[in-house]
Scaffold this motif. Structure first.
Motif, short mmCIF file in Angstrom:
data_model
loop_
_atom_site.label_atom_id
_atom_site.label_comp_id
_atom_site.label_asym_id
_atom_site.label_seq_id
_atom_site.Cartn_x
_atom_site.Cartn_y
_atom_site.Cartn_z
N MET A 40 0.84 -1.17 0.00
CA MET A 40 0.00 0.00 0.00
C MET A 40 0.89 1.24 0.00
N ARG A 41 0.41 2.26 -0.70
CA ARG A 41 1.14 3.52 -0.79
C ARG A 41 0.16 4.67 -0.74
N GLY A 42 0.51 5.71 -0.01
CA GLY A 42 -0.29 6.92 0.04
C GLY A 42 0.63 8.12 -0.11
N THR A 43 0.18 9.15 -0.81
CA THR A 43 0.98 10.35 -1.00
C THR A 43 0.15 11.59 -0.72
N VAL A 63 4.71 4.07 2.56
CA VAL A 63 4.64 2.79 1.85
C VAL A 63 4.78 1.69 2.89
N SER A 64 3.94 0.66 2.81
CA SER A 64 4.06 -0.47 3.72
C SER A 64 5.19 -1.40 3.26
N TRP A 67 6.07 -4.37 5.47
CA TRP A 67 5.81 -5.67 6.09
C TRP A 67 7.07 -6.34 6.63
N ALA A 112 7.10 -0.03 7.59
CA ALA A 112 6.72 1.06 6.68
C ALA A 112 7.89 2.01 6.49
N ARG A 121 -1.03 -1.67 -10.66
CA ARG A 121 -1.39 -0.65 -9.68
C ARG A 121 -2.69 0.02 -10.11
N GLY A 160 -5.59 3.29 -8.51
CA GLY A 160 -5.82 4.25 -7.45
C GLY A 160 -6.78 5.35 -7.86
#
Length: 189
Positions: free
Chosen positions: A1-4, A20-21, A23, A33, A184, A186
């Motif tokens: 998973m990624r968020g910006t 970014v995860s 794990w 992360a 990907r 989103g």
């Protein structure tokens, strides 16, 4: 998973964050992360898009893994195509066992009359290693080349893409290397 997230603070200047995860990444001290925090300045000069940035990579839950880097880029738009050149430099830091320079070139072209974009990229990572084990975080097999091609679909705020990536990394201790196909998707807010 990624968020910006990018927050404009002045003309051409923005504060950026990405998470970014990972794990439990062995490569990054067991971190689950990575959070990238930075500032970017971009400016249009004639037909050129120029940028400079400073960034810190933070690895929550892992000791002494964070490191900073500086970057610069130049891009040019030619009709539906763009060409970009970039350089990122991590100065000598104990967390990465030396310094690292990553140079890259990429090109992208929008397919006329469709929501598709085709792109290609090539990059090279090199640097000095004061501590070979720590230096392997950024260069698992010493100096290496990487490359990839992508096909992206953008419709309104939704996007999806498929990317092929590979590198010259092939040493005995290089986990997670070799050719890969990455999907990907989103939503851009």
């Amino acid at each position: 998973m990624r968020g910006t997230l990018s927050l404009p603070v002045a003309e051409g200047l923005s504060l950026d964050a990405a998470a970014v995860s990972l794990w439990g990444s062995d490569r990054h001290g067991g971190a689950d992360a990575v959070a990238d925090l930075g500032v970017t300045y971009a400016r249009q000069v004639g037909g050129w898009r120029l940028s400079a940035e400073g960034r810190y990579h933070l690895f929550p839950g892992a000791s002494h893994q964070g490191y900073g880097e500086l970057g610069a880029g130049a891009g040019f738009l030619i009709g539906p195509a763009s060409i970009d050149l970039s350089a990122h430099y991590a100065p000598d830091q104990s967390a990465v066992g030396g310094d690292n320079l990553y140079l890259a070139a990429s090109a992208a072209v929008a397919v006329p009359g469709t929501p598709l974009t085709i792109s290609a990229r090539i990059g090279r990572s090199s640097g000095d290693a004061d501590h070979p084990v720590r230096a392997a975080r950024l260069r698992p097999d010493g100096t290496y080349w990487d490359h990839g091609v992508s096909l992206d679909y953008l419709k309104g705020r939704w996007f999806a893409g498929l990317r092929y990536a590979n590198s010259s990394i092939d040493g005995p201790d290089s986990a997670h290397t070799g050719a890969s196909l990455i999907a990907r998707f989103g939503l851009s807010l």
